[in-house]
Design a protein around this motif. Structure first.
Motif, PDB file in Angstrom:
ATOM      1  N   ALA A 156       0.831  -1.209   0.000  1.00  0.00           N
ATOM      2  CA  ALA A 156       0.000   0.000   0.000  1.00  0.00           C
ATOM      3  C   ALA A 156       0.863   1.255   0.000  1.00  0.00           C
ATOM      4  CB  ALA A 156      -0.943  -0.012   1.196  1.00  0.00           C
ATOM      5  N   ALA A 157       1.946   1.236   0.783  1.00  0.00           N
ATOM      6  CA  ALA A 157       2.846   2.393   0.816  1.00  0.00           C
ATOM      7  C   ALA A 157       3.525   2.584  -0.541  1.00  0.00           C
ATOM      8  CB  ALA A 157       3.897   2.206   1.913  1.00  0.00           C
ATOM      9  N   ALA A 189       0.959   4.071  -2.888  1.00  0.00           N
ATOM     10  CA  ALA A 189       0.674   5.458  -2.511  1.00  0.00           C
ATOM     11  C   ALA A 189       1.786   6.386  -2.999  1.00  0.00           C
ATOM     12  CB  ALA A 189       0.510   5.567  -0.997  1.00  0.00           C
ATOM     13  N   GLU A 190       3.033   5.927  -2.892  1.00  0.00           N
ATOM     14  CA  GLU A 190       4.166   6.732  -3.381  1.00  0.00           C
ATOM     15  C   GLU A 190       4.073   6.924  -4.894  1.00  0.00           C
ATOM     16  OE1 GLU A 190       8.977   6.304  -3.961  1.00  0.00           O
ATOM     17  OE2 GLU A 190       7.934   4.949  -2.600  1.00  0.00           O
ATOM     18  N   ARG A 216       1.336   6.774  -6.747  1.00  0.00           N
ATOM     19  CA  ARG A 216       0.181   7.623  -7.025  1.00  0.00           C
ATOM     20  C   ARG A 216       0.535   9.089  -6.790  1.00  0.00           C
ATOM     21  NH1 ARG A 216      -3.314   7.984 -10.368  1.00  0.00           N
ATOM     22  NH2 ARG A 216      -3.516   5.743 -10.186  1.00  0.00           N
ATOM     23  N   LYS A 217       1.325   9.359  -5.730  1.00  0.00           N
ATOM     24  CA  LYS A 217       1.745  10.730  -5.437  1.00  0.00           C
ATOM     25  C   LYS A 217       2.589  11.273  -6.593  1.00  0.00           C
ATOM     26  CE  LYS A 217       4.528  13.405  -2.275  1.00  0.00           C
ATOM     27  NZ  LYS A 217       5.682  13.306  -1.411  1.00  0.00           N
TER      28      LYS A 217
END
Length: 126
Positions: free
Chosen positions: A71-72, A75-76, A78-79
């Motif tokens: 997930a991390a 998320a990175e 996606r950022k």
């Protein structure tokens, strides 16, 4: 027709065939002898890879629950896809959000990469 027959040899040269056969057999015997001695040299006791222990390969480390790390990671990524950032300010290379890049491409077509895109209102360029 008589001229063509005058240039052809009368028969096979038996001595040449014999020496050719001897040369081939000698070459094969020399190659087999060399291969045998090299095999003995490299596979003898105390030499070669068989003398040492086989290499130890570390076992893969498996995670019981990699969901948080996954997930991390996403998320990175996606950022990065949704952010504005200068990559190389001197050359004018910047990262823009994917949605903005698609909007520019649809508005300007294939020539959008050659024009320097302006930041949309409300987004200041750094």
């Amino acid at each position: 027709m008589a001229d063509a027959a005058a240039h052809e040899p009368a028969g096979l040269n038996a001595r040449g065939v014999l020496w050719g056969g001897v040369a081939i057999v000698t070459g094969i015997l020399l190659a087999a002898t060399a291969a045998y001695f090299l095999w003995r040299l490299w596979s003898g006791p105390g030499s070669g890879p068989s003398a040492s222990r086989p290499p130890q390969i570390a076992q893969p480390v498996l995670q019981a629950a990699p969901q948080d790390e996954r997930a991390a990671y996403f998320a990175e990524k996606r950022k990065l896809l949704d952010s504005w950032e200068w990559i190389d300010r001197e050359r004018g290379v910047a990262r823009i959000p994917v949605q903005e890049a698609m909007r520019i491409m649809t508005a300007h077509g294939n020539n959008a990469g050659t024009d320097k895109a302006q930041a949309p209102p409300g987004k200041e360029r750094r």
